[in-house]
Scaffold this motif. Structure first.
Motif, short mmCIF file in Angstrom:
data_model
loop_
_atom_site.label_atom_id
_atom_site.label_comp_id
_atom_site.label_asym_id
_atom_site.label_seq_id
_atom_site.Cartn_x
_atom_site.Cartn_y
_atom_site.Cartn_z
N HIS A 117 -12.70 2.24 -8.46
CA HIS A 117 -11.88 1.45 -7.55
C HIS A 117 -10.76 2.31 -6.94
O HIS A 117 -10.19 3.14 -7.64
N VAL A 118 -10.47 2.08 -5.66
CA VAL A 118 -9.30 2.71 -5.06
C VAL A 118 -8.07 1.92 -5.49
O VAL A 118 -7.97 0.72 -5.24
N VAL A 119 -7.14 2.59 -6.17
CA VAL A 119 -5.94 1.90 -6.66
C VAL A 119 -4.71 2.21 -5.81
O VAL A 119 -3.69 1.53 -5.92
N LEU A 120 -4.82 3.22 -4.92
CA LEU A 120 -3.69 3.56 -4.05
C LEU A 120 -4.18 4.45 -2.92
O LEU A 120 -4.97 5.37 -3.15
N GLN A 121 -3.73 4.17 -1.69
CA GLN A 121 -3.83 5.13 -0.59
C GLN A 121 -2.47 5.17 0.06
O GLN A 121 -1.94 4.14 0.50
N SER A 122 -1.87 6.35 0.11
CA SER A 122 -0.51 6.46 0.61
C SER A 122 -0.28 7.87 1.15
O SER A 122 -0.93 8.82 0.73
N SER A 123 0.66 7.99 2.09
CA SER A 123 1.07 9.32 2.51
C SER A 123 1.95 9.93 1.42
O SER A 123 2.64 9.21 0.67
N VAL A 124 1.93 11.24 1.35
CA VAL A 124 2.73 11.94 0.35
C VAL A 124 4.22 11.69 0.61
O VAL A 124 5.01 11.52 -0.32
N ASP A 125 4.62 11.64 1.90
CA ASP A 125 6.02 11.39 2.24
C ASP A 125 6.47 10.02 1.74
O ASP A 125 7.60 9.88 1.23
N GLU A 126 5.62 9.01 1.88
CA GLU A 126 5.98 7.66 1.41
C GLU A 126 6.19 7.64 -0.10
O GLU A 126 7.11 7.00 -0.60
N ILE A 127 5.33 8.35 -0.83
CA ILE A 127 5.47 8.40 -2.29
C ILE A 127 6.82 9.01 -2.67
O ILE A 127 7.54 8.50 -3.53
N ARG A 128 7.18 10.09 -1.98
CA ARG A 128 8.44 10.77 -2.31
C ARG A 128 9.65 9.92 -1.91
O ARG A 128 10.64 9.86 -2.63
#
Length: 231
Positions: free
Chosen positions: A203-214
Motif C-alpha cells: 500500500h502507498v502510505v505517503l506521497q509528498s515532496s521532500v520540501d513539504e516533509i521538511r
C-alpha cells in the motif's frame, strides 16, 4: 501529462498480494524515491512499470501508454541484480546499447567510464561486483529516456562512489523525464530527491515532496521513514 501513473493497481502472486489498490502519478522533471522496507512491493511495482509483470487489476501507464513495445523505447531500467552479459567488454556493451537503443548517448557513457577508471577493454566477468554495478548504471543513465527506473542503484558500491553515482543520476537525465529510485539507503539519496512515495505491505502510505516533509514535519525524509516504519 504524467510520466508514470497508477490507478487502483493490484498485483497478486497466487494467494499473496504484493500490491493492493495503488494509485499515484509522477510528473516530468521529478526525481522520486520509492521507499519502503524489504518485501513492501517496490520491486514488483518497478517490474510492472517495465512490462516484466502484468497487473492483476487496475492499470499502470507510462506517458498514457500501457507497458509494452512502445514504452520500452522510452523507459531505461536498472534491475536490482546485474543483468548485463558478462562475456562482453565494456566497449562491446556500449556497441550493443548503441545498436539497440536509438536514444543511447555513447559519448556520455564513455566519459563516465573514463571518470571511474573502468577499462573499456576489460571483460565484465573480470570486474568486481561493484564495478559491474557501476557499468550497468552508466549504460542505463546514458539513454535519453522519458522514465528511469532504478532498483537499488547504490546498494553494492562504496560510499565515495555513491556520491558520484548520485551526481551522475542528476546530471545525465533528460529534464523532461522522471527518475524513480527504489532504495532503502534513504540518507544517501535524500539530497537528490524531489519527492517520495512510501510503500508498505503493498500500500502507498505517503506521497509528498521532500520540501513539504521538511517544512511541515520539521524532519528529514530518513527521520520520517524511521518513524513511519519503526518496528
Amino acid at each position: 501529462m504524467a510520466v508514470l501513473e497508477c490507478k487502483n493497481l493490484t498485483k497478486q502472486y497466487g494467494h499473496v498480494t504484493a500490491l493492493e489498490d495503488v494509485s499515484f502519478s509522477i510528473e516530468p522533471g521529478r526525481i522520486v524515491g520509492l521507499l519502503g522496507p524489504n518485501g513492501s512491493g517496490k520491486t514488483t511495482l518497478i517490474k510492472l512499470a517495465n512490462g516484466l509483470l502484468t497487473p492483476t487489476s487496475g492499470e499502470l501507464t507510462i506517458c498514457n501508454a500501457a507497458p509494452g513495445k512502445e514504452t520500452h523505447a522510452i523507459v531505461s531500467y536498472l534491475p536490482e541484480r546485474t543483468s548485463i552479459p558478462l562475456w562482453m567488454t565494456a566497449t562491446q556493451l556500449l556497441d550493443f546499447y548503441q545498436d539497440f537503443y536509438k536514444d543511447f548517448r555513447r559519448d556520455a557513457a564513455e566519459e563516465m567510464l573514463a571518470h571511474l577508471n573502468i577499462p573499456a577493454k576489460q571483460r565484465i566477468k573480470q570486474m568486481s561486483k561493484g564495478t559491474r554495478e557501476k557499468v550497468q548504471l552508466i549504460v542505463t543513465m546514458s539513454r535519453a529516456a522519458q522514465l528511469y527506473l532504478l532498483d537499488e542503484p547504490i546498494g553494492g558500491v562504496d560510499p565515495a562512489t555513491r556520491d558520484y553515482i548520485l551526481s551522475t543520476i542528476i546530471g545525465n537525465y533528460n529534464p523532461e523525464a522522471a527518475v524513480v529510485i527504489s532504495t532503502h539507503l534513504i540518507s544517501d539519496v535524500e539530497k537528490v530527491l524531489d519527492e517520495v512515495i512510501f510503500i508498505n505491505q503493498g500500500h502507498v502510505v505517503l506521497q509528498s515532496s521532500v520540501d513539504e516533509i521538511r517544512e511541515e514535519k520539521g524532519m528529514s525524509v530518513d527521520a520520517l521513514f524511521r518513524e513511519v516504519f519503526k518496528c
